[in-house]
Design an enzyme around this catalytic site. Structure first.
Site, mmCIF file in Angstrom:
data_model
loop_
_atom_site.group_PDB
_atom_site.id
_atom_site.type_symbol
_atom_site.label_atom_id
_atom_site.label_comp_id
_atom_site.label_asym_id
_atom_site.label_seq_id
_atom_site.Cartn_x
_atom_site.Cartn_y
_atom_site.Cartn_z
ATOM 1 N N GLU A 95 -4.446 6.212 13.632
ATOM 2 C CA GLU A 95 -2.877 6.514 13.390
ATOM 3 C C GLU A 95 -2.865 7.593 12.374
ATOM 4 O O GLU A 95 -3.661 7.597 11.654
ATOM 5 C CB GLU A 95 -2.515 5.235 13.084
ATOM 6 C CG GLU A 95 -2.385 4.182 14.098
ATOM 7 C CD GLU A 95 -2.164 2.683 13.810
ATOM 8 O OE1 GLU A 95 -1.631 1.989 14.788
ATOM 9 O OE2 GLU A 95 -2.071 2.419 12.700
ATOM 10 N N CYS A 108 0.406 12.007 6.701
ATOM 11 C CA CYS A 108 -0.510 10.949 6.308
ATOM 12 C C CYS A 108 -1.268 10.869 7.497
ATOM 13 O O CYS A 108 -1.264 10.322 8.325
ATOM 14 C CB CYS A 108 0.070 9.620 5.958
ATOM 15 S SG CYS A 108 -1.386 8.367 5.495
ATOM 16 N N CYS A 115 -12.659 1.690 9.171
ATOM 17 C CA CYS A 115 -13.247 2.007 7.840
ATOM 18 C C CYS A 115 -14.320 0.920 7.605
ATOM 19 O O CYS A 115 -14.393 -0.372 7.915
ATOM 20 C CB CYS A 115 -12.114 1.723 6.870
ATOM 21 S SG CYS A 115 -12.578 2.161 5.392
ATOM 22 N N CYS A 119 -12.006 -3.269 1.660
ATOM 23 C CA CYS A 119 -11.281 -3.684 0.619
ATOM 24 C C CYS A 119 -10.365 -4.827 1.143
ATOM 25 O O CYS A 119 -9.684 -4.706 2.177
ATOM 26 C CB CYS A 119 -10.224 -2.465 0.239
ATOM 27 S SG CYS A 119 -10.968 -1.036 -0.307
ATOM 28 N N CYS A 122 -6.437 -4.534 2.560
ATOM 29 C CA CYS A 122 -6.182 -3.436 3.516
ATOM 30 C C CYS A 122 -6.488 -3.815 5.050
ATOM 31 O O CYS A 122 -7.535 -4.205 5.242
ATOM 32 C CB CYS A 122 -7.037 -1.951 3.212
ATOM 33 S SG CYS A 122 -6.845 -0.755 4.405
ATOM 34 N N CYS A 340 1.008 2.196 3.819
ATOM 35 C CA CYS A 340 -0.355 2.186 3.150
ATOM 36 C C CYS A 340 -1.026 0.876 3.424
ATOM 37 O O CYS A 340 -0.467 -0.148 3.188
ATOM 38 C CB CYS A 340 -0.224 2.351 1.768
ATOM 39 S SG CYS A 340 0.264 4.081 0.714
HETATM 40 N N1 SAH Z 1 -9.727 5.124 1.942
HETATM 41 C C1 SAH Z 1 -9.000 5.896 1.060
HETATM 42 C C2 SAH Z 1 -7.664 6.173 2.047
HETATM 43 C C3 SAH Z 1 -6.966 5.030 2.681
HETATM 44 S S1 SAH Z 1 -6.362 3.951 1.952
HETATM 45 C C4 SAH Z 1 -8.673 5.215 -0.112
HETATM 46 O O1 SAH Z 1 -8.905 3.847 -0.453
HETATM 47 O O2 SAH Z 1 -8.113 5.715 -0.920
HETATM 48 C C5 SAH Z 1 -4.590 4.603 1.238
HETATM 49 C C6 SAH Z 1 -4.036 4.035 -0.032
HETATM 50 O O3 SAH Z 1 -3.361 2.672 0.619
HETATM 51 C C7 SAH Z 1 -5.188 3.530 -0.941
HETATM 52 O O4 SAH Z 1 -4.763 3.768 -2.178
HETATM 53 C C8 SAH Z 1 -5.196 2.174 -0.678
HETATM 54 O O5 SAH Z 1 -5.807 1.267 -1.812
HETATM 55 C C9 SAH Z 1 -3.894 1.493 -0.438
HETATM 56 N N2 SAH Z 1 -3.495 0.408 0.330
HETATM 57 C C10 SAH Z 1 -4.526 -0.067 1.167
HETATM 58 N N3 SAH Z 1 -3.937 -1.420 1.653
HETATM 59 C C11 SAH Z 1 -2.590 -1.498 1.220
HETATM 60 C C12 SAH Z 1 -1.551 -2.609 1.124
HETATM 61 N N4 SAH Z 1 -1.817 -3.734 2.067
HETATM 62 N N5 SAH Z 1 -0.601 -1.997 0.489
HETATM 63 C C13 SAH Z 1 -0.181 -1.032 -0.440
HETATM 64 N N6 SAH Z 1 -1.207 -0.303 -0.453
HETATM 65 C C14 SAH Z 1 -2.675 -0.427 0.169
#
Ligand code: SAH
Length: 354
Positions: A95, A108, A115, A119, A122, A340
């Site tokens: 996406e 974006c 992935c 985390c 996420c 995000c």
């Molecule tokens: N792997 C990379 C890029 C993808 S995530 C990274 O971790 O930076 C992009 C951003 O979204 C990151 O800052 C991540 O921590 C944040 N993110 C992930 N899940 C989220 C959520 N449920 N709500 C808000 N931000 C989130």
């Protein structure tokens, strides 16, 4: 006669394409024209290459294919955000998101299918990593959004963030190759300072980027400056704790003199107290930096909850009182799961990747 195996023409560099043209008894400069059609103008088929003769186009068609991505589904949010479900040559889906504001249009983009990082806040983590994206697949996501910016907003694309699916530093070479094309005059000619790579923070790779003298911006998904909390949120922190991350960021700053941005979500009962805010302020002083406080985008029934407005205000107060710039970012495109951390192929085409 045996059929010639068709190669993806965009796997060839300009000089490889020139060599090919010469081997076919064609003029070398024709290769450059074709290369421009492929990258700068992003054509998806040979028949549209109007300055190339019919016979040369036919010759190209017998040897090559153009494996462009295909936007399979486009969803529009009430706030203007557009989410593309992009189908790749092997039917996998990633996406990408167009985020419009009054001043900018930001793309974006994803760097991997799924992935591997787990985390636990996420949604993409739940897909697991399936494969790295190729440079052209990353490039094409940007092209698709650039075209949508023109169609739906009559405005140019201004910024690119690697904040879609995947961890860009675990697909480093392809990401760098894509950025080289995006910034090259042969490609999209965008300025590197308009590009931001967001990472969980892999120290070895941050140092490598510094050594490579990259010109784009770096954002770190920090979320906590206390090891115990960060490890609970992001298992990668066990492998590369904050001390090591901090060292690599110092190295980055020494070499590049570029500020970093910390992305930070504040969760209720997780990191919403003053101790965490003070730890963040301390971490921010390692090198020149700023903080983007991003809103939590819920991905399930509520293991995590966005912290209160008071907690957000407290963070801003603590950071600003210590001279650190903190911006509170509103989430965009939540209604279509485009914000995000919400990218998880939740629509019908996405079922294919599960
Ligand atoms: N792997 C990379 C890029 C993808 S995530 C990274 O971790 O930076 C992009 C951003 O979204 C990151 O800052 C991540 O921590 C944040 N993110 C992930 N899940 C989220 C959520 N449920 N709500 C808000 N931000 C989130």
């Amino acid at each position: 006669m045996e059929e010639i195996q068709k190669r993806d023409i965009r796997k060839l560099s300009l000089s490889e394409l020139e060599e090919f043209f010469l081997s076919q008894g064609e003029k070398k400069f024709r290769a450059k024209q074709v290369y421009e059609w492929l990258w700068n103008k992003s054509l998806k088929n040979f028949d549209d290459m109007s300055n190339i003769s019919l016979s040369t186009r036919e010759m190209l068609k017998t040897h090559f294919s153009i494996n462009h991505i295909h936007v399979d589904l486009m969803q529009h949010s009430t706030d203007g955000t557009i989410k593309n479900a992009v189908k790749l040559y092997d039917e996998k889906i990633v996406e990408s998101v167009l985020i419009p504001t009054s001043k900018r249009i930001t793309a974006c983009v994803s760097s991997q299918v799924g992935c591997s990082l787990d985390c636990n806040f996420c949604a993409t983590a739940r897909l697991k990593r399936m494969r790295n994206l190729n440079p052209d697949e990353i490039y094409d996501q940007v092209v698709a959004i650039k075209e949508e910016a023109d169609t739906y907003f009559q405005r140019p694309l201004t910024n690119i963030v690697f904040m879609g699916m995947g961890e860009p530093l675990l697909n480093y070479n392809n990401v760098i190759e894509a950025i080289d094309k995006i910034t090259s005059p042969d490609g999209l000619g965008m300025a590197a300072r308009r590009i931001t790579l967001s990472t969980v923070g892999i120290p070895k790779m941050i140092k490598k980027m510094a050594d490579d003298e990259v010109k784009f911006n770096l954002a770190i998904s920090l979320h906590s400056a206390i090891n115990e909390t960060r490890s609970r949120l992001m298992p990668i922190n066990d492998k590369s704790p904050l001390e090591e991350l901090g060292e690599s960021l110092k190295y980055w700053y020494q070499k590049t003199k570029r500020k970093v941005t910390y992305e930070y979500v504040i969760w209720d009962g997780v990191n919403d107290d003053e101790r965490h805010a003070l730890a963040l302020a301390k971490f921010c002083k390692l090198i020149p930096s700023k903080v983007n406080i991003i809103q939590y985008n819920p991905i399930d029934e509520g293991e995590f909850r966005q912290a209160s407005q008071e907690a957000v205000d407290m963070y801003v107060r603590v950071l600003e009182s210590q001279g650190i710039i903190a911006k509170v970012r509103k989430s965009r495109g939540q209604d279509i799961d485009a914000a995000c951390g919400q990218l998880a192929n939740k629509n019908e085409v996405g079922e294919l990747t599960k």
